[in-house]
Every structure is written in C-alpha cells, then in structure tokens.
Design an enzyme around this catalytic site. Structure first.
Site, PDB file in Angstrom:
ATOM      1  N   HIS A 400       0.805  -1.224   0.000  1.00 39.36           N
ATOM      2  CA  HIS A 400       0.000   0.000   0.000  1.00 39.36           C
ATOM      3  C   HIS A 400       0.839   1.275   0.000  1.00 39.36           C
ATOM      4  O   HIS A 400       0.315   2.343   0.293  1.00 39.36           O
ATOM      5  CB  HIS A 400      -0.929   0.024   1.217  1.00 39.36           C
ATOM      6  CG  HIS A 400      -2.099  -0.897   1.109  1.00 39.36           C
ATOM      7  ND1 HIS A 400      -3.259  -0.574   0.445  1.00 39.36           N
ATOM      8  CD2 HIS A 400      -2.280  -2.156   1.581  1.00 39.36           C
ATOM      9  CE1 HIS A 400      -4.118  -1.591   0.520  1.00 39.36           C
ATOM     10  NE2 HIS A 400      -3.550  -2.562   1.205  1.00 39.36           N
ATOM     11  N   LYS A 639      -9.322  13.646   4.236  1.00 36.71           N
ATOM     12  CA  LYS A 639      -8.458  12.469   4.231  1.00 36.71           C
ATOM     13  C   LYS A 639      -7.423  12.650   5.333  1.00 36.71           C
ATOM     14  O   LYS A 639      -7.314  13.724   5.922  1.00 36.71           O
ATOM     15  CB  LYS A 639      -7.781  12.269   2.869  1.00 36.71           C
ATOM     16  CG  LYS A 639      -7.037  13.488   2.345  1.00 36.71           C
ATOM     17  CD  LYS A 639      -6.516  13.238   0.939  1.00 36.71           C
ATOM     18  CE  LYS A 639      -7.616  13.258  -0.093  1.00 36.71           C
ATOM     19  NZ  LYS A 639      -7.668  12.082  -0.937  1.00 36.71           N
ATOM     20  N   ARG A 640      -6.687  11.601   5.606  1.00 35.47           N
ATOM     21  CA  ARG A 640      -5.631  11.674   6.613  1.00 35.47           C
ATOM     22  C   ARG A 640      -4.697  12.844   6.294  1.00 35.47           C
ATOM     23  O   ARG A 640      -4.336  13.069   5.143  1.00 35.47           O
ATOM     24  CB  ARG A 640      -4.848  10.345   6.599  1.00 35.47           C
ATOM     25  CG  ARG A 640      -3.692  10.249   7.534  1.00 35.47           C
ATOM     26  CD  ARG A 640      -3.232   8.795   7.624  1.00 35.47           C
ATOM     27  NE  ARG A 640      -2.957   8.213   6.311  1.00 35.47           N
ATOM     28  CZ  ARG A 640      -1.746   8.170   5.752  1.00 35.47           C
ATOM     29  NH1 ARG A 640      -0.692   8.687   6.387  1.00 35.47           N
ATOM     30  NH2 ARG A 640      -1.566   7.593   4.585  1.00 35.47           N
ATOM     31  N   LYS A 645      -0.096  14.280   0.854  1.00 35.36           N
ATOM     32  CA  LYS A 645      -1.452  14.504   0.367  1.00 35.36           C
ATOM     33  C   LYS A 645      -1.701  15.989   0.062  1.00 35.36           C
ATOM     34  O   LYS A 645      -2.706  16.348  -0.523  1.00 35.36           O
ATOM     35  CB  LYS A 645      -2.470  13.976   1.375  1.00 35.36           C
ATOM     36  CG  LYS A 645      -2.428  12.445   1.501  1.00 35.36           C
ATOM     37  CD  LYS A 645      -3.417  11.930   2.510  1.00 35.36           C
ATOM     38  CE  LYS A 645      -3.334  10.426   2.686  1.00 35.36           C
ATOM     39  NZ  LYS A 645      -3.845   9.658   1.522  1.00 35.36           N
ATOM     40  N   THR A 750      -9.156   5.770  -2.229  1.00 36.14           N
ATOM     41  CA  THR A 750     -10.501   5.248  -2.525  1.00 36.14           C
ATOM     42  C   THR A 750     -11.565   6.323  -2.340  1.00 36.14           C
ATOM     43  O   THR A 750     -12.664   6.194  -2.875  1.00 36.14           O
ATOM     44  CB  THR A 750     -10.843   4.039  -1.630  1.00 36.14           C
ATOM     45  OG1 THR A 750     -10.632   4.384  -0.258  1.00 36.14           O
ATOM     46  CG2 THR A 750      -9.990   2.839  -2.003  1.00 36.14           C
ATOM     47  N   LYS A 754     -15.344   7.201  -4.266  1.00 34.04           N
ATOM     48  CA  LYS A 754     -16.637   7.481  -3.618  1.00 34.04           C
ATOM     49  C   LYS A 754     -17.215   8.797  -4.121  1.00 34.04           C
ATOM     50  O   LYS A 754     -18.414   8.901  -4.419  1.00 34.04           O
ATOM     51  CB  LYS A 754     -16.462   7.535  -2.102  1.00 34.04           C
ATOM     52  CG  LYS A 754     -16.016   6.232  -1.471  1.00 34.04           C
ATOM     53  CD  LYS A 754     -15.556   6.441  -0.041  1.00 34.04           C
ATOM     54  CE  LYS A 754     -14.806   5.215   0.442  1.00 34.04           C
ATOM     55  NZ  LYS A 754     -13.732   5.526   1.368  1.00 34.04           N
TER      56      LYS A 754
END
Length: 919
Positions: A400, A639-640, A645, A750, A754
């Site tokens: 991952h 998100k985290r 990110k 992911t 969504k």
C-alpha cells in the site's frame, strides 16, 4: 460456539412504551404516554415471543417491542438510544440464521477459504448497512415510524467502531461487504481496540488538534458476539533445544461481528481478537505476597495490547507494543485458520494451500508467515523444507505504499527479545534466500551481488556470527601489521592518533522484504502504483520473481457509498435505468450517459445535489458552529493529514483566492463563483507538521470567515473528527473533491472513487487511482494538473534551483508575517516548502493547480455543463466497485470460488442470537 450472555441489567419495571401497529396508520409520538392502547413493556415482554426473522413492517415492529425487554432502559424512560439498541437486536436476529447457516455450509462444503488479515477495519455504522443489505430498509423505517420513532434518528445513535484510521481500514471494510455479496468463502481478522485511534476535536481558542480516547465501546457493541474461542499468544522468553519457552502468555479471545451480503443468504464474519489473561493463569499467590509487578505482568500486557490503534512508536516501549500487537493479530489468526482447517476434516497438510489463502493487508500482518512456519515445524513436527513449501504457497501480500522509507522495519534486537523463536526462523529464511540469489545470478560481480542483497535480503545491516568472527580476525591482523610497520616512536607528540571507530548501523528486520520472499503473490492497488512497485520499490524482487507481481485496482462498495448514503440519487438512477441491478453490477451505470444532456434529468440531478448540500451544511454547523451558504461551490478535501497529500497546497490556493477577492471591487467580487472550502482528517499524534497544517487551516478560516468584505463569497472550515458517518453526508453533498498528492506518492486512494460515484467532480494529479478514473470517465470531466510521476525524481533533484512563482513566495511571506496569527508556530510549515526542502513539490505544481482552479470556476458558472460532467462521472464509475476488485483477488490470487448457500428453508426455527453457533 458457546452461547452469548448479556451483562446489561434489566430493571424490575420496564420502560413505558406503547407501540402502534402499522395497519392503524396512527403514529404515537416519542415521549408521549398515550392513554389508549399504551402498554407496559414488562407486560409485553412477558407475553410476547420474538417473531422469527420478520419481514413485514408489522411483524418487525412486534419484534422490536420484544427486543425492548432486553436493552436495560431505566423505568419510565425509553429514549432514542434505547430504541436503537432494540432495533439493532432485532436486525441482529435477522442476521443470525444466515450467519450460522453460512458457517455450517462452508464447513460441510469444505471449500478453499480466504482469510484477510488487517490491522484496520473502518466499518462505519452497522444498522443502516445491515438492513440495506437485507433489503428491509423500508420495512424497518415503517416499523419504527409506527412506534413513534424514525430510522435516521435511531441510526445516528450508533457509534462508529474505533477499528481504523484511513483508507487502509475503509478498503478492508469494503472488501468484506463485497466478499459476502459475492458469496465467497472468506473471513476477516483484526484487533478489537478499546479506544480506537482517537477522537479528534479542534480547540475553540487555539484551533489546534486535540486527541481523546474513542468511546465507541462505552455502552457496548450490540453487533458483536464474544466467543469461547481463544488462543494462547506468547511473548519474550528464550529458545531451548529449538523450542520456544515463553516469558509471558496472554489469551487472544474472539469477538465476531456478522457481515451480511447484499440480497444473498450468505453472511460472513469479521473476527476481532481481544487480549485477556485466563483466571487460572493469574498468579494470585504473588499478588497477595505484594509482588504486584510480577503477578500483574501478563495482565498489564493484555490491557495494553488492544488499548489503541497505532500506539506512539517514538520510544522503545512504543515500538515493542506495536510489534506485540502485530504478532498477537498474526498468531491468533494463524492458529484459528489452522484449527478451522482441521475442524473441517482436513488431515493432509499437503492440502493446506488448496484449502487456505492468507492475504496480508500491508506489512502489519507480515509475521503471519514466520508464525505459520513456527506452528508447522515446532507444533506439528513438519520438516523445514516442507513447511516452507506450504507457507510460500499460502500467504500473499498487498503493498500500500510506493515510498521505500514508509515500509516497516523493526530493530532486530527488539524482535529478538520479544519473539526469539521467530527471529531464528527469519534468520534461516534470510540465509536461504541469500543463497538462492547467489545461485540465480552466478555471473554477478561482487559489487552487483552486494547491491542486490543490500536491497533484497530481510536483515538489513546484519552481520552473521561467521562474518563477524572473520571481520574481527581481519581487523586484528591489520592492527598487527600496522604496528609492525610503524617507525620507532620519536616521542609522544609524534604518536599517530588512533582512528575513532564508527558505530555500525543497527540491524533491522525489513517486513516488506519478508513479505516478498514468503508471499506467492504481490499486488499493488492501482495501475500506476503497481508499476512503480514493480519497477522501483521492489525492482530486484520483480526481476527475480516476475510471476508474483500483479495489480488489483482498489474499489469501494456501491451499497454503502451510493445506494444507502445517497438514497435520492439512487432512486433516480434506478428509475432512469429501469432496474436496481446496478447495486450489484455497477457497470450498468453506463446507461446514464445517454441522459447526460437531458435538461429534465439534469434538473432532477441538480435538485438532489442541493438537498444533499443542505445536509452537509447542517453537519458543518453542528460540528463547527459555522453557517455556510448552500448556493456556493462545495469544495472538499477530507483524508488523513499528511504532507504528501498536500493539504498545504490547498490552503495556499485558498489564501490566493482570498487575496484575489480582497483586491477586487465589490462589483467584480459579485461576479465570482462563491466557495465553501471544507478540510477534514486526523493527524497522527506524533506527526508535528500535520498538526501545524491543521492549525493553519483553522487560522485561515478564522480570518476569512469574519471578514465582512468577503462575506459568503468564501468560507473555510476544518471539520473535526472525520469518520465514516461524516463521510456518508460529505460525499453526497460535495461538488468538487481534491486528490492532489504529488504524482507517484499515493498508492491508490478510494475516497476519489466514492466522490466520483456520487457525481462530485475531481481536481487532482495523475496519481494513484486518479489515472484510471480519468480513463473511465474522461479526463475532460476532471480537472487534472501537475507534473507526472516520471518527472518527479528529476524535479526533486533540481528543486533547490527552481524558479519559484512570485505568488507562491508571496503567500509564504504573508503567513510568516502573521497575517493569520501564530507566525512563529507556522515558520516550520513555511520552511518545509522552501528550496530543496520542498520534497513534495508544492512550488512546482502551484501555478498549474491555480489554473485548474480557474477551470473549475468556469465550469461551475455553466450549471448545464457542470451537471453533464457530474452525470458522466457517475456513469463512468462502474470499474471502481470493490465487487470487481474482489472478483480479481478471488480468481487471480486466492483461487476461491463462490460457495452460495442453498435457498431451501429449514423447518427448524432459528436460534436466537444469544444461542449463536460455535465458530
């Protein structure tokens, strides 16, 4: 399985509760004591028997009334919390017949079964998902309405299970839903964390993240069953004559939760392990003698093991606890898997790979491989070569992360202390692997071989005893030769100074390397990620084991993430397509393409989005106290929180937008597209930079939101404690979603799937699953920006000399100058994106990002165009169902086939849930 008992005490006098039958149509308001027909629940409970698996609203209502006798409500009060528990118990009884029957069916058929081992499962609430998969949402809604309650209020009481953090855990939860729906024989294994990761709050005065223990188990979990199944898990001690003599032992006790499939009789299990010490193992004599440290050692260990997810590992003690958690998960799960293998009558160990496939979700479950070896060799008496042949055909590995520095490593000396027998096994695996590499490359030079082994062997910086002895001997000889060659001393001042010895780096156990060696399959989770894994992260392994490497692009379950969380849109899709079959076959969404430019269809599409935006606006107000306008573009990044990110790039663009609006006249400002920018996500407790980024979002929001010149043209909020239930409101209400990681850093993602599945447009880089989403829905229906992954290494080398855009430095200077307060606190944030420190290339992608944002504004100003893009986004989402992903795992890796329960009904009444079968 042994019967489950409930500890909740039921008061002598039951809560007053007066249900009304659906056939009478009248609703009794909650909290109102009706004089006509009002019944004491204690009387009802004594008279009623639970209807068996009721399917009509009326029989469901009767069943719920029966369940009210078991929830322990105080006399004279029966609140929504109590009704939630009664409803949950009713649904659970709906599931238990299928659950028990599925287990019996798998046992009788003895198929090959897959076992998914994961440190995280981000399940979300179970009630609405369970009744949705049972196809009884309408019936339960009607039943509760006749009792004076509503389903949404009851469902909102349920607390999110504290079993996960981010995408890894949510993916695992989606996979279980798809496994059950596809009738596949498979289970999930995890740990039952008492306090989860943490509950996040934002301090009202400072805007900084606050962390509190997750209270998800405070009032119990009505979905779980504590089994009598338990396995001994050992720690510490020593190895004597090849056998492990442990220093401490705990019991891993099984807690099972049912995972129902959609419109199928199959219902599988998520088995979570909790740590306990059996009373007979407690050293009462030492405790009474005052030796509390010794007597409580195992009890303390047990209480720590499942206390929290990802305990801080900045200390040796923290590392030991994390490694102990991972081993407990692996040991208990592998023991359980082998027990089930035997339970089904399998006696030939050679058949193990034909009956069992173990999927290691990331490197956390790596110890499943050496634990399987230990049991086969030490417990079952198998010879090493046979045990290794079976192990290497049984375990598989999902990677991952593409970043080598993020791959898990553990200090060898720590592992040797904690798991001495496993280190012996790992050393032998490593030794034999080194020999196999040398045999595979007989013509490699010494330097080439050293490079390959340096990248591939399990033990990093490790020197074998033989190598250490040889090195010591060589060093001694060199010292003697040096002394003999030294000229006669001419005085102390002329003596040569002894060279200071450099401490060698500590030996480490590289978990991903062990996975690559032991696993029969290695897969990435998006096409671009799998390619990077094959050509960069594990390049040498891919050259040695080319057939092991695969891609399995992630997916999400369309049940929870479209059908259930966005019912209005789901109804429109079903009406338009003329079928609800898309809930199991998502490719059918392609049929929406022909309606993308239909004005009437677009109108209904837009109305549903506005309704969902209002729900999101209500959530924002509930969690932050900030009112946001629903006629603005809802721009989301949830998100985290992590530097790769690039939430910081988003914040910089928000500041740029704020500056631009401030510079405009009132008339110019009125022509702009208004924005509501929502950021959410948790920063790991020890991740200082991520916490500073959260504070910056809060500080920018505080400045922008109170600026009277800006008003509703721009709102900025940080939404605290982002979780699955929040996402179920955010995703349907979002219009633009940001997935802007540096290309080549995100494995898949992911949440992008969504959002796209719900008609939200994506602004993002060509990273992770964004690449495949662009292929499916069309790059013209996304807002793509930034450099591609193949350019990133070169850009990083040249970043120090990059000609940074003036606007980028203007924003940094603005933050440094205190425009948003806390200037000293934000200096490290600014330093991290200047010059060569800008590892994630915010400056390089900044102008491209702003240009993409301008394209967003242009598209949103034309609502017909925006709605068309939104519809095409949904129409192109078929590939991103976790059903497709799981089919690929089942066919290409696990080799498991559907094992659907026969549809015949048993004449025997189902057991109540308290009498669940042994599993």
């Amino acid at each position: 399985m042994a019967a489950m008992t409930f500890a909740a005490a039921v008061p002598a006098t039951r809560a007053q509760f007066a249900p009304k039958r659906a056939s009478k149509a009248r609703v009794v308001r909650r909290g109102v004591v009706a004089s006509a027909g009002k019944r004491d629940v204690s009387t009802d409970a004594a008279a009623l028997e639970a209807p068996l698996c009721p399917k009509s609203a009326e029989s469901i209502a009767s069943n719920i009334v029966y369940q009210t006798s078991k929830v322990g409500a105080m006399p004279l009060k029966f609140e929504t919390d109590d009704m939630y528990r009664a409803t949950a118990e009713s649904v659970r009884e709906q599931l238990v017949e299928n659950w028990n029957a599925t287990y019996k069916h798998f046992h009788a058929e003895n198929p090959k079964q897959a076992y998914y081992i994961s440190m995280e499962y981000l399940q979300g609430r179970a009630l609405t998902n369970a009744i949705g998969n049972l196809g009884l949402t309408g019936e339960y809604s009607d039943a509760l309405r006749t009792l004076g309650y509503d389903l949404e209020s009851c469902a909102s009481v349920e607390r999110n299970m504290g079993l996960g953090n981010g995408g890894l855990g949510r993916l695992a939860a989606c996979f279980l839903d798809s496994i059950a729906t596809l009738d596949l024989p498979a289970w999930g294994y995890g740990l039952r964390y008492k306090y989860g990761l943490f509950k996040q709050a934002i301090d009202a005065k400072t805007g900084q993240q606050m962390e509190y223990a997750d209270d998800w188990l405070e009032v119990g979990n009505p979905w779980e069953v504590k089994r009598t199944t338990a396995h001994k898990v050992h720690f510490y001690g020593k190895v004597v004559d090849g056998k492990w003599v442990p220093g401490q032992t705990i019991n891993a006790v099984a807690y099972d939760s049912p995972i129902p499939g959609y419109k199928t009789k199959n219902c599988i299990s998520l088995r979570l392990w909790d740590a306990e010490v059996a009373p007979k193992d407690f050293d009462l004599a030492s405790f009474n003698a005052g030796d509390y440290d010794s007597s409580m050692g195992e009890t303390n260990l047990a209480s720590q093991l499942c206390a929290v997810l990802y305990p801080g590992d900045g200390t040796r003690e923290g590392k030991a606890l994390r490694l102990s958690q991972q081993y407990m998960l692996c040991s208990a799960s592998v023991q359980d898997i082998l027990a089930r293998f035997k339970e089904r009558g399998n006696t030939d160990w050679d058949a193990l790979p034909e009956k069992v496939a173990i999927q290691m979700n990331d490197t956390h479950p790596t110890l499943a491989a050496p634990e399987l070896m230990r049991i086969l060799v030490d417990v079952e008496g198998m010879d090493w070569d046979k045990a290794w042949a079976l192990t290497s055909k049984t375990v598989a590995y999902t990677n991952h992360t593409v970043m080598p520095e993020a791959l898990e490593k553990w200090p060898l000396e720590l592992m040797e202390e904690l798991l001495p027998r496993h280190v012996e096994i790992i050393k032998r695996i490593d030794e034999e692997f080194v020999a196999s590499v040398k045999a595979a490359y007989p013509k490699a030079t010494e330097e080439e071989m050293a490079a390959k082994l340096g990248a591939m062997r399990i033990l990093e910086n490790y020197v074998t005893p033989e190598e250490a002895a040889a090195a010591a001997k060589a060093k001694e000889a060199a010292a003697k030769a040096k002394a003999a060659a030294k000229p006669a001393a001419k005085g102390a001042a002329e003596e040569e100074e002894e060279e200071e010895e450099v401490e060698p780096p500590a030996p480490m156990v590289r978990m991903a390397n062990l996975c690559c060696i032991a696993g029969f399959a290695i897969n990435g989770v998006a096409a671009i990620h799998s390619e990077i894994v094959r050509t960069f992260t594990f390049k040498d392994f891919a050259e040695l084991y080319p057939d092991k490497f695969q891609n399995k692009t992630n997916g999400v379950t369309q049940r929870r993430w479209l059908a259930f969380c966005n019912p209005a849109l789901s109804e429109l899709i079903t009406e338009t397509l003329g079928t609800s079959a898309w809930v199991k076959e998502l490719d059918l969404l392609q049929g929406l393409r022909e309606y993308a430019e239909d004005p009437a269809f677009q109108k209904r599409w837009g109305e549903i989005k506005r309704e969902n935006k209002q729900r999101l606006a209500d959530l924002v107000f509930e969690k932050t106290g900030t009112r946001v306008p629903t006629d603005a573009l809802f721009d989301i990044q949830v998100k985290r929180i992590h530097e790769y990110k690039r939430q910081l790039l988003n914040v910089f663009a928000i500041i740029h937008r704020y500056n631009a609006l401030k510079a405009m006249s009132k008339e110019e400002r009125a022509k702009q597209v208004p924005r509501v920018c929502i950021v959410g996500g948790k920063a790991a407790p020890g991740y200082d930079m991520a916490k500073r980024i959260i504070k910056l979002v809060s500080a920018v929001g505080e400045t922008v939101n109170k600026d009277p010149e800006i008003g509703d043209m721009l709102k900025v909020v940080f939404l605290p404690d982002y979780n699955v239930s929040s996402a179920e409101v955010i995703v349907p209400g979002a219009e633009l979603s940001q997935h802007i990681s540096t290309a080549g850093t995100e494995a898949s993602g992911t949440s992008n799937m969504k959002f796209a599945m719900n008609g939200c447009l994506i602004i993002g880089t060509m990273d992770g699953a964004n690449v495949e989403i662009a292929e499916e829905i069309g790059e013209g229906n996304m807002f793509i920006f930034g450099h591609r992954a193949d350019a990133v290494p070169g850009l990083r080398r040249e970043r120090e000399y990059f000609n940074v855009p003036e606007g980028f430095y203007k924003i940094i200077d603005q933050i440094r100058s205190g425009a948003f307060g806390w200037e000293d606190f934000f200096h490290p944030v600014c330093d991290a994106v200047c010059g060569g420190a800008d590892y994630y290339l915010l400056a390089n992608d900044f102008e491209s990002y702003l240009e993409a944002q301008r394209r967003v504004d242009q598209a949103y100003a034309d609502q017909a165009r925006w709605n068309k893009m939104s519809i095409l986004s949904v129409a192109g989402s078929g590939k991103f169902s976790s059903d497709r992903t799981i089919r690929e795992y089942a066919e290409d890796i696990w080799d498991v086939k559907p094992c659907k329960r026969p549809m015949t009904k048993s004449n025997a009444p189902p057991k109540h849930f308290g009498e669940a079968e042994k599993m």
